[in-house]
Design a protein around this motif. Structure first.
Motif, PDB file in Angstrom:
ATOM      1  N   ASP A   1      36.171  41.243  38.712  1.00  0.00           N
ATOM      2  CA  ASP A   1      36.509  40.136  37.817  1.00  0.00           C
ATOM      3  C   ASP A   1      36.929  40.746  36.486  1.00  0.00           C
ATOM      4  OD1 ASP A   1      36.736  37.820  36.327  1.00  0.00           O
ATOM      5  OD2 ASP A   1      34.564  37.557  36.088  1.00  0.00           O
ATOM      6  N   VAL A   2      38.231  40.837  36.283  1.00  0.00           N
ATOM      7  CA  VAL A   2      38.769  41.470  35.081  1.00  0.00           C
ATOM      8  C   VAL A   2      38.965  40.412  34.011  1.00  0.00           C
ATOM      9  CG1 VAL A   2      40.593  42.933  34.146  1.00  0.00           C
ATOM     10  CG2 VAL A   2      39.943  43.139  36.544  1.00  0.00           C
ATOM     11  N   GLY A   3      38.249  40.543  32.902  1.00  0.00           N
ATOM     12  CA  GLY A   3      38.343  39.566  31.827  1.00  0.00           C
ATOM     13  C   GLY A   3      38.800  40.183  30.519  1.00  0.00           C
ATOM     14  N   THR A   4      39.143  39.331  29.581  1.00  0.00           N
ATOM     15  CA  THR A   4      39.581  39.809  28.270  1.00  0.00           C
ATOM     16  C   THR A   4      38.467  40.546  27.557  1.00  0.00           C
ATOM     17  OG1 THR A   4      41.145  37.977  28.074  1.00  0.00           O
ATOM     18  CG2 THR A   4      40.504  39.089  26.035  1.00  0.00           C
TER      19      THR A   4
ATOM     20  N   GLU B   1      43.325  33.497  42.414  1.00  0.00           N
ATOM     21  CA  GLU B   1      43.356  32.803  41.131  1.00  0.00           C
ATOM     22  C   GLU B   1      41.934  32.478  40.684  1.00  0.00           C
ATOM     23  OE1 GLU B   1      46.075  29.730  42.287  1.00  0.00           O
ATOM     24  OE2 GLU B   1      47.710  30.673  41.157  1.00  0.00           O
ATOM     25  N   ALA B   2      41.656  32.779  39.425  1.00  0.00           N
ATOM     26  CA  ALA B   2      40.290  32.680  38.907  1.00  0.00           C
ATOM     27  C   ALA B   2      39.676  31.287  39.064  1.00  0.00           C
ATOM     28  CB  ALA B   2      40.263  33.115  37.446  1.00  0.00           C
ATOM     29  N   PRO B   3      40.410  30.179  38.826  1.00  0.00           N
ATOM     30  CA  PRO B   3      39.778  28.863  39.022  1.00  0.00           C
ATOM     31  C   PRO B   3      39.323  28.645  40.462  1.00  0.00           C
ATOM     32  CG  PRO B   3      41.761  28.649  37.692  1.00  0.00           C
ATOM     33  CD  PRO B   3      41.748  30.047  38.214  1.00  0.00           C
ATOM     34  N   ILE B   4      40.094  29.142  41.441  1.00  0.00           N
ATOM     35  CA  ILE B   4      39.689  28.997  42.838  1.00  0.00           C
ATOM     36  C   ILE B   4      38.433  29.823  43.111  1.00  0.00           C
ATOM     37  CG2 ILE B   4      40.361  29.467  45.221  1.00  0.00           C
ATOM     38  CD1 ILE B   4      43.196  28.750  44.524  1.00  0.00           C
ATOM     39  N   ALA B   5      38.427  31.070  42.600  1.00  0.00           N
ATOM     40  CA  ALA B   5      37.236  31.909  42.773  1.00  0.00           C
ATOM     41  C   ALA B   5      36.022  31.271  42.116  1.00  0.00           C
ATOM     42  CB  ALA B   5      37.492  33.299  42.189  1.00  0.00           C
ATOM     43  N   ALA B   6      36.213  30.686  40.924  1.00  0.00           N
ATOM     44  CA  ALA B   6      35.099  30.043  40.224  1.00  0.00           C
ATOM     45  C   ALA B   6      34.575  28.845  41.006  1.00  0.00           C
ATOM     46  CB  ALA B   6      35.537  29.611  38.824  1.00  0.00           C
ATOM     47  N   ALA B   7      35.488  28.037  41.539  1.00  0.00           N
ATOM     48  CA  ALA B   7      35.068  26.869  42.316  1.00  0.00           C
ATOM     49  C   ALA B   7      34.278  27.290  43.550  1.00  0.00           C
ATOM     50  CB  ALA B   7      36.290  26.041  42.717  1.00  0.00           C
ATOM     51  N   ILE B   8      34.732  28.352  44.210  1.00  0.00           N
ATOM     52  CA  ILE B   8      33.998  28.872  45.368  1.00  0.00           C
ATOM     53  C   ILE B   8      32.644  29.396  44.935  1.00  0.00           C
ATOM     54  CG2 ILE B   8      33.996  30.665  47.148  1.00  0.00           C
ATOM     55  CD1 ILE B   8      37.057  30.409  47.227  1.00  0.00           C
TER      56      ILE B   8
ATOM     57  N   GLY C   1      32.242  34.043  43.428  1.00  0.00           N
ATOM     58  CA  GLY C   1      33.258  33.498  44.307  1.00  0.00           C
ATOM     59  C   GLY C   1      34.054  34.584  45.012  1.00  0.00           C
ATOM     60  N   LEU C   2      34.389  35.652  44.299  1.00  0.00           N
ATOM     61  CA  LEU C   2      35.109  36.763  44.913  1.00  0.00           C
ATOM     62  C   LEU C   2      34.276  37.409  46.012  1.00  0.00           C
ATOM     63  CD1 LEU C   2      36.638  38.472  41.737  1.00  0.00           C
ATOM     64  CD2 LEU C   2      37.804  36.991  43.365  1.00  0.00           C
ATOM     65  N   LEU C   3      32.979  37.573  45.753  1.00  0.00           N
ATOM     66  CA  LEU C   3      32.100  38.166  46.761  1.00  0.00           C
ATOM     67  C   LEU C   3      31.999  37.260  47.986  1.00  0.00           C
ATOM     68  CD1 LEU C   3      29.237  39.595  44.527  1.00  0.00           C
ATOM     69  CD2 LEU C   3      30.895  40.899  45.865  1.00  0.00           C
ATOM     70  N   ARG C   4      31.944  35.967  47.738  1.00  0.00           N
ATOM     71  CA  ARG C   4      31.874  35.049  48.873  1.00  0.00           C
ATOM     72  C   ARG C   4      33.146  35.126  49.701  1.00  0.00           C
ATOM     73  NH1 ARG C   4      31.056  28.456  48.649  1.00  0.00           N
ATOM     74  NH2 ARG C   4      31.275  28.121  50.895  1.00  0.00           N
TER      75      ARG C   4
ATOM     76  N   HIS D   1      37.487  33.573  56.359  1.00  0.00           N
ATOM     77  CA  HIS D   1      38.230  32.311  56.500  1.00  0.00           C
ATOM     78  C   HIS D   1      38.383  31.617  55.157  1.00  0.00           C
ATOM     79  CE1 HIS D   1      33.991  31.176  56.742  1.00  0.00           C
ATOM     80  NE2 HIS D   1      34.341  29.953  56.406  1.00  0.00           N
ATOM     81  N   THR D   2      37.350  31.714  54.307  1.00  0.00           N
ATOM     82  CA  THR D   2      37.451  31.149  52.954  1.00  0.00           C
ATOM     83  C   THR D   2      38.495  31.899  52.143  1.00  0.00           C
ATOM     84  OG1 THR D   2      35.124  30.518  53.025  1.00  0.00           O
ATOM     85  CG2 THR D   2      36.171  30.600  50.860  1.00  0.00           C
ATOM     86  N   LEU D   3      38.505  33.216  52.278  1.00  0.00           N
ATOM     87  CA  LEU D   3      39.475  34.030  51.558  1.00  0.00           C
ATOM     88  C   LEU D   3      40.892  33.631  51.939  1.00  0.00           C
ATOM     89  CD1 LEU D   3      40.346  36.422  49.826  1.00  0.00           C
ATOM     90  CD2 LEU D   3      39.957  37.913  51.788  1.00  0.00           C
ATOM     91  N   HIS D   4      41.160  33.466  53.232  1.00  0.00           N
ATOM     92  CA  HIS D   4      42.509  33.125  53.657  1.00  0.00           C
ATOM     93  C   HIS D   4      42.956  31.775  53.108  1.00  0.00           C
ATOM     94  CE1 HIS D   4      41.929  36.009  57.297  1.00  0.00           C
ATOM     95  NE2 HIS D   4      42.297  36.644  56.212  1.00  0.00           N
ATOM     96  N   ARG D   5      42.058  30.812  53.090  1.00  0.00           N
ATOM     97  CA  ARG D   5      42.417  29.505  52.534  1.00  0.00           C
ATOM     98  C   ARG D   5      42.696  29.609  51.045  1.00  0.00           C
ATOM     99  NH1 ARG D   5      38.256  27.462  55.939  1.00  0.00           N
ATOM    100  NH2 ARG D   5      36.812  27.503  54.178  1.00  0.00           N
TER     101      ARG D   5
END
Length: 334
Positions: free
Chosen positions: A8-11, A128-135, A314-317, A323-327
């Motif tokens: 997770d690369v952040g500012t 995309e970070a919002p998708i990773a965050a939601a997961i 979310g990235l780890l999940r 299957h979650t990653l592909h979606r």
């Protein structure tokens, strides 16, 4: 040896974790470089502690600004240093999964991916970070209902409505925690004629910032130096000064959230009103922020436990559930 790694690369902060949970690193996104030799002097938190104390030939770089890569080479060196600290050898086959802002351009995405490859990864997948965050929050991003998320990071704020594995509508404003710190430091300079360090400005934000006015009577005494002659002084700072300093930025963030919700399809808008919105990111810990957002947009806003860790979760999940990653990747430009 093959290693699956989430980054997770952040500012302001970069996090690295392995899929098996054996490694978790959290470091400031700062690299101290000796300009005479080009060598890295330090990275991360150690580099931050030396800011303002380094000799002239040592310069601190932040490879990312406002959530996107601005220095490809420094970003690669930061990621390589994290690989080294994690104990990965140059022979390790590192498969990296990385977060990227939803508003990042194709050039910015390519630069981030190339930085990981230059650092030693054999491949790099961007989510995309919002998708990773939601997961990471536990939302079911693949379902035909709205999964609303507000990300308040160090360099930008992103609001996104996710449905069926992709972002339906999103708004971003390149304002984050670092900009709030700068505004506080600027306000103290103009009001009291003093200069404070970034760490002092950040502590004032966290300790006195109160977006609903609940800390109005609180005061902190902080170290500073005078602008004119540079003498060390102590300054009493009130919560009103801090709140006034960040008010314009907060209004801009709220405005972007409203714009995102205003562009949502009617069916998804109804989902949002029922399900509410999750507020994540480091700035989500600012006092009264979820309450302010709920008051302004008329929708329940909830901050999660450890909101600054939801993206890496979310990235780890995604790493552990292919299957979650592909979606999640269906709307991601890699």
């Amino acid at each position: 040896m093959a290693v699956d790694v989430a980054i997770d690369v952040g500012t302001t902060t970069t996090r690295l974790a392995t899929a098996d949970g054996s490694v978790f690193l959290r470091e400031a996104s700062v690299v101290a470089v000796d300009t005479t030799t080009g060598d890295i002097v330090d990275i991360g938190d150690a580099a931050v502690r030396k800011i303002g104390r380094d000799p002239r030939h040592v310069v601190n770089f932040r490879p990312l600004a406002n959530g996107t890569t601005i220095d490809f080479d420094v970003a690669a060196r930061l990621i390589r240093a994290l690989f080294d600290r994690a104990g990965f050898s140059r022979m390790s086959r590192i498969h990296a999964t990385m977060s990227v802002p939803a508003f990042a351009t194709s050039i910015e995405r390519r630069a981030l991916r190339q930085a990981a490859l230059q650092a030693g990864a054999v491949d790099a997948t961007l989510i995309e970070a919002p998708i990773a965050a939601a997961i990471g929050v536990g939302l079911h991003v693949d379902e035909p209902v709205a999964a609303p998320i507000i990300m308040l990071g160090g360099g930008a704020c992103e609001t996104a409505l996710i449905s069926l594995g992709g972002i339906v509508t999103a708004k971003s404003v390149r304002i984050g925690g670092a900009h709030l710190d700068e505004s506080i430091a600027s306000a103290l300079r103009h009001r009291y004629g003093v200069v404070v360090s970034p760490r002092v400005a950040e502590s004032l934000k966290n300790e006195l910032g109160s977006l609903m006015g609940s800390r109005r009577s609180e005061i902190r005494v902080v170290p500073a130096r005078t602008v004119d002659v540079g003498l060390p002084v102590s300054v009493e700072v009130t919560a009103d000064v801090v709140d006034g300093a960040i008010a314009d930025h907060i209004r801009a963030i709220v405005r972007s959230v409203k714009e995102c919700l205003g562009e949502a399809p009617p069916d998804l808008s109804q989902d949002v009103s029922v399900r509410g919105i999750h507020v994540v990111g480091g700035v989500a810990q600012l006092h009264d922020f979820p309450e302010l957002l709920a008051h302004e947009v008329g929708v329940a806003c909830t901050s999660v436990v450890q909101p600054d860790l939801v993206v890496i979760r979310g990235l780890l999940r995604c790493l552990n559930e292919l299957h979650t990653l592909h979606r999640a990747l269906r709307s991601t430009d890699v």
